[in-house]
Design a protein around this motif. Structure first.
Motif, PDB file in Angstrom:
ATOM      1  N   ASP A 467       0.834  -1.128  -0.017  1.00 24.10           N
ATOM      2  CA  ASP A 467       0.120  -0.030  -0.006  1.00 24.10           C
ATOM      3  C   ASP A 467       0.942   1.388  -0.081  1.00 24.10           C
ATOM      4  OD1 ASP A 467      -2.594  -1.394   0.195  1.00 24.10           O
ATOM      5  OD2 ASP A 467      -2.195  -1.825   2.419  1.00 24.10           O
ATOM      6  N   VAL A 468       0.162   2.376  -0.693  1.00 25.00           N
ATOM      7  CA  VAL A 468       1.153   3.666  -0.572  1.00 25.00           C
ATOM      8  C   VAL A 468       0.153   4.499  -0.171  1.00 25.00           C
ATOM      9  CG1 VAL A 468       2.087   5.278  -2.208  1.00 25.00           C
ATOM     10  CG2 VAL A 468       2.095   3.005  -2.863  1.00 25.00           C
ATOM     11  N   LYS A 469       0.739   5.323   0.990  1.00 27.47           N
ATOM     12  CA  LYS A 469      -0.101   6.433   1.609  1.00 27.47           C
ATOM     13  C   LYS A 469       0.643   7.523   1.396  1.00 27.47           C
ATOM     14  CE  LYS A 469      -1.841   3.134   5.301  1.00 27.47           C
ATOM     15  NZ  LYS A 469      -1.743   2.961   6.906  1.00 27.47           N
ATOM     16  N   GLU A 470      -0.028   8.753   1.110  1.00 29.82           N
ATOM     17  CA  GLU A 470       0.449  10.269   1.010  1.00 29.82           C
ATOM     18  C   GLU A 470      -0.597  10.962   1.873  1.00 29.82           C
ATOM     19  OE1 GLU A 470       0.928  13.110  -2.557  1.00 29.82           O
ATOM     20  OE2 GLU A 470       2.072  11.126  -2.667  1.00 29.82           O
ATOM     21  N   VAL A 471       0.041  11.553   2.926  1.00 29.02           N
ATOM     22  CA  VAL A 471      -0.830  12.562   3.796  1.00 29.02           C
ATOM     23  C   VAL A 471      -0.149  13.866   3.700  1.00 29.02           C
ATOM     24  CG1 VAL A 471      -1.721  10.521   5.252  1.00 29.02           C
ATOM     25  CG2 VAL A 471       0.437  11.629   5.686  1.00 29.02           C
ATOM     26  N   SER A 472      -0.971  14.734   4.039  1.00 31.90           N
ATOM     27  CA  SER A 472      -0.358  16.245   3.990  1.00 31.90           C
ATOM     28  C   SER A 472      -0.052  16.627   5.597  1.00 31.90           C
ATOM     29  CB  SER A 472      -1.382  17.475   3.452  1.00 31.90           C
ATOM     30  OG  SER A 472      -1.035  18.451   3.445  1.00 31.90           O
ATOM     31  N   LEU A 473       0.869  17.214   5.841  1.00 32.31           N
ATOM     32  CA  LEU A 473       1.286  17.656   7.149  1.00 32.31           C
ATOM     33  C   LEU A 473       0.921  19.203   7.217  1.00 32.31           C
ATOM     34  CD1 LEU A 473       5.006  16.086   7.562  1.00 32.31           C
ATOM     35  CD2 LEU A 473       2.607  15.447   8.367  1.00 32.31           C
ATOM     36  N   ARG A 474       0.347  19.861   6.268  1.00 32.84           N
ATOM     37  CA  ARG A 474      -0.222  21.081   6.507  1.00 32.84           C
ATOM     38  C   ARG A 474      -1.585  21.220   7.286  1.00 32.84           C
ATOM     39  NH1 ARG A 474       0.260  20.486   0.861  1.00 32.84           N
ATOM     40  NH2 ARG A 474       2.216  21.359  -0.379  1.00 32.84           N
ATOM     41  N   ASN A 475      -1.655  22.201   7.882  1.00 34.08           N
ATOM     42  CA  ASN A 475      -2.923  22.653   8.788  1.00 34.08           C
ATOM     43  C   ASN A 475      -3.122  21.532   9.744  1.00 34.08           C
ATOM     44  OD1 ASN A 475      -2.969  24.976   6.817  1.00 34.08           O
ATOM     45  ND2 ASN A 475      -4.030  23.344   5.546  1.00 34.08           N
ATOM     46  N   LEU A 476      -2.181  21.120  10.494  1.00 29.67           N
ATOM     47  CA  LEU A 476      -2.480  20.356  11.555  1.00 29.67           C
ATOM     48  C   LEU A 476      -2.959  20.917  12.608  1.00 29.67           C
ATOM     49  CD1 LEU A 476       0.418  17.571  11.609  1.00 29.67           C
ATOM     50  CD2 LEU A 476      -1.952  17.243  11.249  1.00 29.67           C
ATOM     51  N   PHE A 494      14.617   7.400  10.868  1.00 26.53           N
ATOM     52  CA  PHE A 494      14.719   8.768  10.511  1.00 26.53           C
ATOM     53  C   PHE A 494      13.640   8.771   9.182  1.00 26.53           C
ATOM     54  CE2 PHE A 494      19.650   8.817  10.784  1.00 26.53           C
ATOM     55  CZ  PHE A 494      19.526   8.946  11.915  1.00 26.53           C
ATOM     56  N   ARG A 495      12.624   7.948   8.942  1.00 25.04           N
ATOM     57  CA  ARG A 495      11.769   8.429   7.968  1.00 25.04           C
ATOM     58  C   ARG A 495      10.552   9.160   8.560  1.00 25.04           C
ATOM     59  NH1 ARG A 495       9.246   2.489   7.009  1.00 25.04           N
ATOM     60  NH2 ARG A 495       7.627   3.706   5.669  1.00 25.04           N
ATOM     61  N   TRP A 496      10.720   9.156   9.915  1.00 26.95           N
ATOM     62  CA  TRP A 496       9.427   9.854  10.314  1.00 26.95           C
ATOM     63  C   TRP A 496       9.809  11.170  11.185  1.00 26.95           C
ATOM     64  CZ3 TRP A 496       5.923   7.039   8.653  1.00 26.95           C
ATOM     65  CH2 TRP A 496       5.945   5.607   8.483  1.00 26.95           C
ATOM     66  N   SER A 772       0.826   8.072  23.134  1.00 24.42           N
ATOM     67  CA  SER A 772       1.602   7.549  22.072  1.00 24.42           C
ATOM     68  C   SER A 772       1.338   6.619  21.100  1.00 24.42           C
ATOM     69  CB  SER A 772       2.699   6.985  22.559  1.00 24.42           C
ATOM     70  OG  SER A 772       4.109   7.020  22.062  1.00 24.42           O
ATOM     71  N   VAL A 773       1.417   6.970  19.877  1.00 29.76           N
ATOM     72  CA  VAL A 773       0.883   6.114  18.713  1.00 29.76           C
ATOM     73  C   VAL A 773       1.866   5.539  17.736  1.00 29.76           C
ATOM     74  CG1 VAL A 773      -1.479   7.196  18.888  1.00 29.76           C
ATOM     75  CG2 VAL A 773      -0.118   7.947  17.526  1.00 29.76           C
ATOM     76  N   THR A 774       1.560   4.523  16.826  1.00 25.93           N
ATOM     77  CA  THR A 774       2.282   4.160  15.761  1.00 25.93           C
ATOM     78  C   THR A 774       2.533   5.454  14.676  1.00 25.93           C
ATOM     79  OG1 THR A 774       0.478   3.118  14.706  1.00 25.93           O
ATOM     80  CG2 THR A 774       2.068   1.805  16.130  1.00 25.93           C
ATOM     81  N   PRO A 775       3.484   5.732  13.800  1.00 28.54           N
ATOM     82  CA  PRO A 775       3.562   6.759  13.169  1.00 28.54           C
ATOM     83  C   PRO A 775       2.539   7.010  12.055  1.00 28.54           C
ATOM     84  CG  PRO A 775       5.957   5.907  13.474  1.00 28.54           C
ATOM     85  CD  PRO A 775       4.675   4.890  14.099  1.00 28.54           C
ATOM     86  N   ASP A 776       1.887   5.659  11.580  1.00 29.23           N
ATOM     87  CA  ASP A 776       1.119   5.821  10.460  1.00 29.23           C
ATOM     88  C   ASP A 776      -0.444   6.246  11.199  1.00 29.23           C
ATOM     89  OD1 ASP A 776       1.014   3.469  12.000  1.00 29.23           O
ATOM     90  OD2 ASP A 776       0.232   2.196  10.279  1.00 29.23           O
TER      91      ASP A 776
END
Length: 797
Positions: A467-476, A494-496, A772-776
């Motif tokens: 699976d490929v996920k793409e999420v925007s970090l804008r406007n959190l 380092f991916r996160w 505390s949660v998993t990065p995804d």
């Protein structure tokens, strides 16, 4: 001093604005000599021919029109790239030097020899369209080493001019839209650094795969640096954490990976000025750089990056005679600098075939496709467009083939090799340094190339499902409740770094031990008790290079945890001390010798009970030594220690006492110690536990298991295992209230908020401090918490 000249200048007469005059490489060298020498950075002094000299050479031999015509035939498609390059290079090599220009170059050379006391020089090409922010031209033009005497120098300079028209350079300029006849070539001449007797390599001021900007990555090999750049060797790799380098009392080297370094390039007499020779066993098993050299280079990377105002790609060399370090080239990094940091793209493999080969991952994506195994660029006609290129190594001659591939795999090379650099620039996933991919794979074989699982890249049989996920970090949204990450794998951490987390709520020590150390700590403390010959050989191999086997454990664990701590520094990172169960400990090398067999390991000899037990106390001491080194030597004092499965207050006292004996005393050097809340006794006696610990971290999985009396791994009872059961929620609510009354912080690091973001609403209502949660699942939980906080605020109003 030499008279002023438009054709040849000393490098300190050039600066970063002189790219049109002396090319990117020489302009950068001049800039560093002028501005960074006072800051301790050593760059060999030398001289450079200017673009005016290049145009004079062409005009004196009437080459401009002939070259333009030849290039025109190629652009029009009338002749091949190879024919064009060969014809133009022949024109240049057959041309003659203008006498006055030749004498001027020779005069500068004689003065350089007098000033340096050396006759051997390095002759490097520096194009005026090179090392730009959006075009690296990496390795496109030639360098000639160990050149001695005026005749050899002029011959090498002419070959540098000709290298402006290598096939790869012509092709690259064409793709980038550069006018071939508006690019000139400058030549830099410097005294040789005797790296043939020392070492050399490449350094990036950021992580090359993720763009993580708080580290510098250094590759190193014995001998001259061409083997590192070309990917002909598997180099050492060192990772340095930049924010802590200013404190000379610290040694923030967060990774040291020993490379194979099977060959090294040295000087020789004769027409071929260099040659490769095998390295010795000692060289292959030894690091090229000691810690002080690594830290020096790391500090230089910071200075150079700050001066240029952008991430940098730096070549360095160490003189084997003097031990001196030198920067021999610096250029802007051209791949990560253009990355959109507001978008986070991740890949997750759902099912896959067997592992066929492994290596270093370049990029962070996953692709499936068919192999096309090519041994040399002469086989370019055999390459099938859209295939995954598999070969031993690459150099600039491979670029035309690489552009037609969807992925690249090489046997040799590190993160700064040609294959790695070009793959990044082309946006292709690659695995380098696989050692034997050319032996294990064959053309037309369907494979999956995965660079999405950390530093190590994997080649799987067949087409994996992913699976490929793409999420925007804008406007959190902003939240009062802090949202932290659960991390375990140092290689993937380092991916996160782009995620705006408030820290790491759970760093699992067990992953580092099982995947990076692989040996039971007591098997290192009491190696003589390990009787199995095969196990002994494996442990001896892993600990090779460590005089004390326990130092292997402490070194690997402290650096592995440092990678996790670096991602969010200076925000807090809660490291849970080892929480293996006895059957899991037994699975480590040598573990069977030291572990009892238990009917129910889940509630057996685990967590706090092990730390003061005579059968594991010495192993826990190694864990403490690693944490002490992580905080006080590497410098990550943002690390908080957490004790798991602490059954009673008396047990808490015993563990804290053992920790203090091993250099970890709560409150000293601002050390905070948390306790996992995963046993009903932790809730019932929360006030007493809060007097001994600085905070609680609710492990909702174990707390659910022990509150409801359900084995969380039981398939038969899986429908009854519910972290949102009212009894579990009562437990969570009560420990939060009691902890806050006692002045202790409370967080939750269980799986529930990751799997059920709405559960976060309940936690907010109870006033929890952190989740505390998993990065995804970070973004979903962050938004759910924000909504819950708004609702809570509105209801309170």
């Amino acid at each position: 001093m030499m008279p002023q000249s438009a054709n040849v200048i000393w490098l300190d007469e050039a600066g970063r604005t002189d790219v049109p005059r002396v090319g990117g490489k020489n302009a950068s060298l001049g800039e560093m000599i002028n501005t960074l020498g006072a800051k301790g950075i050593s760059v060999p002094m030398g001289f450079a021919t200017t673009s005016a000299a290049y145009w004079w050479f062409l005009q004196a031999n009437d080459l401009e029109s002939a070259i333009r015509v030849a290039i025109g035939h190629y652009v029009d498609g009338n002749v091949s790239l190879a024919e064009t390059g060969r014809a133009v290079r022949s024109l240049v090599l057959k041309a003659s030097w203008p006498d006055e220009l030749a004498m001027e170059i020779a005069s500068f050379y004689r003065t350089l020899c007098e000033n340096s006391g050396k006759e051997d020089v390095a002759v490097r090409s520096s194009a005026t369209a090179e090392d730009l922010p959006d075009a690296s031209f990496a390795g496109q033009q030639e360098t000639y080493l160990n050149v001695r005497g005026e005749r050899e120098l002029l011959a090498a300079c002419k070959r540098c001019f000709a290298s402006l028209f290598t096939d790869r350079a012509i092709s690259y300029r064409q793709v980038k839209g550069f006018d071939h006849m508006k690019v000139a070539l400058s030549i830099g001449v410097q005294p040789m650094v005797r790296a043939d007797r020392g070492g050399s390599g490449v350094m990036f001021s950021i992580d090359t795969e993720t763009g993580f900007n708080k580290v510098a990555v250094i590759n190193a090999a014995w001998g001259l640096g061409e083997n590192v750049v070309q990917g002909a060797v598997d180099p050492d790799e060192y990772v340095v954490f930049k924010p802590l380098l200013s404190d000379v009392a610290l040694s923030p080297i967060i990774e040291k990976r020993l490379g194979g370094k099977e060959i090294k390039m040295i000087y020789q007499e004769g027409e071929a000025k260099t040659r490769n020779v095998p390295t010795s066993k000692i060289e292959r098993s030894s690091f090229v750089l000691d810690d002080e050299d690594i830290l020096t280079l790391g500090r230089w990377a910071v200075v150079i990056e700050e001066h240029y105002g952008c991430p940098m790609d730096i070549e360095w060399a160490k003189d084997g005679d003097t031990g001196g370090l030198f920067v021999v080239q610096a250029r802007p990094e051209t791949v990560q600098v253009g990355r959109d940091l507001s978008v986070l793209k991740s890949y997750e493999i759902r099912s896959r075939g067997a592992v066929l080969a492994k290596g270093l991952s370049i990029g962070d994506s996953v692709i499936t496709g068919r192999v096309c195994l090519i041994e040399s660029p002469e086989q370019i006609e055999d390459f099938v467009d859209g295939s995954i290129l598999v070969t031993g190594t690459t150099d600039p001659d491979w670029v035309p083939i690489m552009k037609r591939a969807i992925g690249i795999i090489t046997d040799h090379g590190g993160r700064t090799s040609h294959a790695a650099i070009v793959s990044r620039e082309l946006g292709l996933p690659a695995i380098v340094g696989s050692h034997d991919a050319t032996q294990r794979l064959h053309s037309e074989q369907e494979i999956t190339l995965s660079c999405a699982e950390g530093d190590e890249g994997f080649i799987y049989e067949g087409a994996a499902e992913y699976d490929v996920k793409e999420v925007s970090l804008r406007n959190l949204p902003e939240t009062e409740t802090q949202i932290l990450l659960n991390l375990a794998n140092p290689s993937a951490a380092f991916r996160w770094w782009q995620i705006p987390a408030d820290g790491v709520g759970l760093a699992r020590m067990e992953f580092v031990i099982s995947n990076h150390i692989k040996v039971h700590p007591m098997a290192l403390v009491e190696f003589d008790r390990v009787q199995d010959d095969d196990t002994r050989r494996k442990i001896e191999s892993l600990t090779s290079g460590y005089g004390d086997k326990t130092e292997y454990f402490v070194d690997k664990l402290s650096r592995g945890l440092a990678r996790l701590a670096a991602v969010v520094h200076p925000k807090p990172v809660i490291v849970r001390m080892s929480d293996f169960k006895t059957n899991e400990y037994a699975g480590l090398l040598g573990g069977e010798t030291f572990e009892p067999e238990e009917e129910n390991p889940m509630i057996g000899f685990r967590g706090a009970s092990r730390y003061y037990s005579p059968s594991y106390r010495a192993g826990f001491a190694l864990e403490c030594r690693a944490i002490e080194r992580l905080r006080n030597t590497l410098g990550f004092d943002n690390v908080v220690v957490m004790i798991p499965f602490c059954r009673s207050v008396a047990e808490a006292d015993r563990v804290l006492s053992v920790m203090a004996e091993n250099g970890l005393e709560r409150g000293v050097d601002d050390l905070r110690v948390y306790v996992m809340c995963e046993i009903p006794s932790n809730v019932i006696l929360a006030k007493d536990f809060a007097s001994r610990f600085d905070g609680f971290s609710i492990g909702s999985n174990d707390l659910t298991q022990l509150t409801l009396g359900i084995d969380r791994d039981s398939d038969l009872l899986s429908d009854l295992f519910d972290e949102q059961d009212e009894a579990v929620k009562w437990m969570i609510s009560n420990v939060i209230q009691e902890a806050h009354l006692a002045g202790a912080k409370v967080g939750l690091c269980g799986q529930a908020p990751s799997d059920h973001p709405e559960f976060a609403g309940f936690l907010v209502d109870q006033g929890i401090d952190t989740i505390s949660v998993t990065p995804d699942s970070f973004l979903a939980v962050k938004r759910e918490v924000a909504a819950a906080e708004r609702a809570h605020s509105e209801s309170a109003a």
